[in-house]
Design an enzyme around this catalytic site. Structure first.
Site, mmCIF file in Angstrom:
data_model
loop_
_atom_site.group_PDB
_atom_site.id
_atom_site.type_symbol
_atom_site.label_atom_id
_atom_site.label_comp_id
_atom_site.label_asym_id
_atom_site.label_seq_id
_atom_site.Cartn_x
_atom_site.Cartn_y
_atom_site.Cartn_z
ATOM 1 N N ASP A 286 0.863 -1.165 0.000
ATOM 2 C CA ASP A 286 0.000 0.000 0.000
ATOM 3 C C ASP A 286 0.913 1.232 0.000
ATOM 4 O O ASP A 286 2.133 1.134 0.180
ATOM 5 C CB ASP A 286 -0.961 -0.034 1.200
ATOM 6 C CG ASP A 286 -2.185 0.830 0.956
ATOM 7 O OD1 ASP A 286 -3.203 0.618 1.616
ATOM 8 O OD2 ASP A 286 -2.117 1.711 0.064
ATOM 9 N N TRP A 287 0.297 2.365 -0.191
ATOM 10 C CA TRP A 287 1.060 3.608 -0.420
ATOM 11 C C TRP A 287 2.090 3.862 0.694
ATOM 12 O O TRP A 287 1.725 4.184 1.817
ATOM 13 C CB TRP A 287 0.081 4.785 -0.475
ATOM 14 C CG TRP A 287 0.709 6.095 -0.780
ATOM 15 C CD1 TRP A 287 1.654 6.753 -0.044
ATOM 16 C CD2 TRP A 287 0.438 6.939 -1.912
ATOM 17 N NE1 TRP A 287 1.991 7.926 -0.643
ATOM 18 C CE2 TRP A 287 1.257 8.076 -1.785
ATOM 19 C CE3 TRP A 287 -0.411 6.861 -3.013
ATOM 20 C CZ2 TRP A 287 1.254 9.102 -2.719
ATOM 21 C CZ3 TRP A 287 -0.423 7.894 -3.939
ATOM 22 C CH2 TRP A 287 0.417 8.986 -3.785
#
Ligand code: GLC
Length: 744
Positions: A286-287
């Site tokens: 994820d980011w």
């Protein structure tokens, strides 16, 4: 030209022909290996690196990489997210074609509930319990997104969520593993359609792996602490369903699980996903989650973070720069093997070949198709259809609904009557424009015929001013019926939107009180991305519809339901608490040694002394304009061997005057087991359309898998004993019940 030269040229042409036809005949694994053999280590690491396109950041932005187009030309980027439209994706793809090996980019986007036409938020669609409609919604989103240049959506989000304080409940399918698994399957099939390589198919991405929805306190990004058995029983099933449905990619999660961040969690990403389940796609972080392991305190720096993540099975680095800045050193110091790098790169290249991007890197960059495919009347109608199916009728005293077309005057009161932006909800794409959204006011103007519509805002969504109450009351007094549109702002639920107070915001419930005091019939529409707390309204408003955030066709869909053009059939996919203090509250709980027998039985029982023990509205609850009768329960046998199954059948009758659908739910309970099993678990449902007076026979099959569970050794077992089957229109509305034996 002498014969020698001629034969050389002939041979050369022949060799090209052979190598071209050989290349075309090569399998994808052979093509991937052939490409890997040509790549430098730097080019391989570039494929593991994903940057944000800066059109719209969906995470904390760092601006330390200079011109990203130049990085692409240098072969330092494998994928870009958040680039909108074929005009812009073409520019980046052209840059990729300037790199030494011309490896095409993957373009990713959070197409969560629609691309150009915004559909209801996923939690709303889950309330439809209609897999065909849910799949169609994802199919249309994929068709539009692919036409818009997107190869890959970061969806479906399949996190089980039992805590409505967590803002991302809006993005998933609620609290139940069985329903959540069916919806995960429907969404993956919708996004990937007939398979990657088709021009209307995008890669799905099952996220967030895993248990992200169990964050402590419902606080986003927070720790998760649970037994591995609970992980397998509750949180993993929708991910397994997504994988079985063919999900091309997985995204890991920000949380740590029992002290190990998901991004570095070898047990999750390698042991379960890749080894046990045989996942052949790739895992994207994820980011920034790789770099955030420094904040977790799991590693000292990005060098250690990159090592931990890649060696735990995370293949692509979204926006942390850990891989691009450290993998070469890690390989040099033999902390990371080239074999593991090649494995990760191979998974990513495989998807690029499957998408046929090497045949034509621009095949998704077609401006004519983008114009033709987006926002078609069929897409808009489909959005209206599933929006209707997502609306939950919570209350309808004295049959206030459906509305008559003969009413003289209807007053539309509330801060969301004319709102458009709110209808799109969180995670809506900014591809379409806001005037394509039909507000409640516009929907009622279309539907109300000769009935006069009055309007008063009454109050704001969160503001505490009461100055407009009086005007609202006066407006109400002029009407035959009042429809109130109340709820949240679109950005009050979503990522990083956890709230300790999930009451109807501002002074809205006071406005409802003031309007109800008019003595007129009041229908309250509640618009939100999560369950809210609204006890006074639930006790006193004659009619309540939970409309969530319904997307572009909100106003038309709500009007269709208000006027009975569509008879509401939706059922809650998540429990609604009476108060934040009840959370976590979910239907498939254990019985405890001192279960409360009723809402008032609080002494020496597991109950609150300051409010009823039951939820405000239960999982699976939802009313219709008609009524249904369950009867004639029959079991094909009262005892079964593991190798056998039991057929359960019953009659369902429409005993009202409107045609309507009932979601007949089928629950099971293992009465005695070690370890303990929940008081009930959803094991099946059937959505049945019945004309007034019509009766249909409905049946479910009980087989060993429906009776199985994990023991402490994580073996999937069954135990002989008595099972209780329960059938009804909600988890707290069981109409038929019987027991049967599993004898071995
Ligand atoms: C966000 C979200 C994730 C999303 C990603 C890209 O932080 O957690 O669901 O897909 O970043 O936008």
């Amino acid at each position: 030209m002498n014969s020698c030269k001629k034969s050389f040229i002939l041979l050369y042409i022949l060799s090209i022909g052979i190598s071209t036809s050989y290349a075309q005949q090569q399998s994808i694994p052979q093509k991937v290996q052939a490409l890997l053999n040509k790549m430098t280590l730097a080019e391989k690491i570039g494929q593991l690196n994903q940057y944000n396109g800066d059109w719209e950041a969906t995470g904390p932005v760092s601006t330390d990489v200079g011109n990203k187009l130049d990085a692409v030309k240098r072969g330092e980027v494998g994928s870009i997210l958040n680039i909108v439209g074929v005009k812009h994706t073409r520019v980046f793809q052209e840059a990729a074609m300037k790199s030494r090996l011309k490896i095409p980019l993957l373009f990713g986007q959070d197409v969560i509930h629609g691309y150009s036409v915004t559909f209801p938020i996923p939690l709303a669609e889950a309330a439809s319990w209609d897999m065909a409609a849910i799949e169609k919604s994802a199919r249309i989103a994929a068709t539009e997104a692919a036409a818009g240049g997107v190869h890959w959506t970061f969806a479906p989000m399949v996190d089980i969520a039992r805590d409505p304080r967590w803002g991302r409940v809006m993005e998933g399918a609620g609290e139940d593993p069985y329903l959540g698994s069916l919806i995960a399957t429907a969404r993956v099939h919708g996004f990937q359609g007939k398979g990657l390589g088709n021009l209307d198919a995008v890669m799905a991405c099952a996220k967030h792996f895993t248990a992200y929805g169990a964050a402590i306190g419902g606080r986003d990004y927070n720790s998760v602490d649970m037994s591995i058995r609970t992980l397998w029983e509750i949180y993993l099933p929708p991910f397994k369903a997504a994988l079985d449905a063919g999900a091309a990619t997985f995204m890991n999660s920000f949380n740590d699980l029992n002290g190990t961040p998901a991004t570095a969690n070898h047990y999750l990403q390698q042991n379960i996903l890749k080894d046990k389940w045989g996942f052949k796609g790739f895992v994207v972080s994820d980011w920034g989650s790789i770099g955030e392991m420094i904040n977790h305190g799991y590693v000292n720096d990005n060098y250690e973070a990159a090592e931990a993540a890649i060696n735990a099975g995370n293949d692509m680095d979204m926006e942390s720069r850990s891989y691009i800045n450290n993998l070469a050193k890690l390989v040099a110091y033999k902390k990371v093997s080239v074999t593991r790098i090649d494995e990760a790169v191979g998974r990513i290249l495989t998807k690029k070949f499957e998408l046929r991007l090497f045949d034509d890197p621009y095949r998704f960059c077609n401006a004519e198709r983008e114009k033709r495919v987006l926002n078609t009347p069929e897409h808009v109608e489909a959005a209206r259809d599933i929006a209707r199916k997502s609306i939950v009728l919570l209350k309808n005293e004295h049959q206030v609904l459906p509305l008559s077309k003969n009413l003289n005057t209807i007053a539309l009161i509330g801060p969301l009557v004319k709102s458009k932006k709110e209808m799109k909800g969180f995670w809506a794409q900014n591809v379409g424009n806001e005037d394509e959204v039909v507000s409640l006011y516009e929907g009622m103007q279309q539907a109300a015929g000769k009935t006069k519509l009055l309007y008063a805002k009454g109050c704001d969504i969160t503001d505490t001013s009461r100055t407009d109450f009086n005007e609202a009351y006066k407006t109400a007094m002029q009407a035959d019926v009042i429809v109130m549109a109340m709820g949240e702002r679109f950005d009050m639920t979503g990522e990083a939107k956890s709230r300790s107070n999930i009451h109807l915001p501002g002074v809205q419930e006071e406005l409802i009180k003031a309007v109800v005091a008019s003595g007129k019939p009041v229908i309250v529409l509640l618009m939100a991305g999560r369950p809210m707390v609204f006890n006074w309204t639930a006790d006193h408003a004659p009619a309540i519809l939970y409309t969530w955030w319904l997307g572009n066709q909100a106003g038309n869909a709500i009007a269709d339901v208000l006027y009975g053009k569509y008879n509401p059939a939706a059922k809650l996919p998540i429990t609604f608490p009476r108060a934040e203090g009840q959370i976590p509250i979910y239907y498939n709980h254990l019985n405890t040694g001192r279960p409360a027998k009723s809402d008032t039985d609080v002494f020496y029982t597991s109950a609150y002394t300051d409010l009823p023990n039951s939820p405000r509205f239960a999982f699976g609850y939802g009313l219709s304009y008609t009524t249904f009768k369950y009867s004639n329960l029959h079991l094909s046998k009262k005892s079964m061997l593991k190798s056998e199954d039991v057929t359960v059948s019953f009659d369902l009758q429409n005993t009202g005057k409107y045609a309507g659908e009932e979601v007949a739910q089928f629950y099971l309970r293992d009465l005695v087991s070690q370890p303990l099993r929940p008081v009930k678990e959803l094991k099946g449902f059937e959505k049945v359309m019945l004309q007034p007076g019509e009766t249909k026979s409905v049946s479910f099959t009980i087989d060993k898998e429906k009776l199985a569970f994990y023991n402490d050794e994580l073996e999937r077992i069954t135990q002989p004993g008595t099972f209780r089957l329960m059938i009804g229109g909600a988890s707290d509305n069981i109409q038929l019940q019987d027991d049967f034996e599993l004898t071995n």
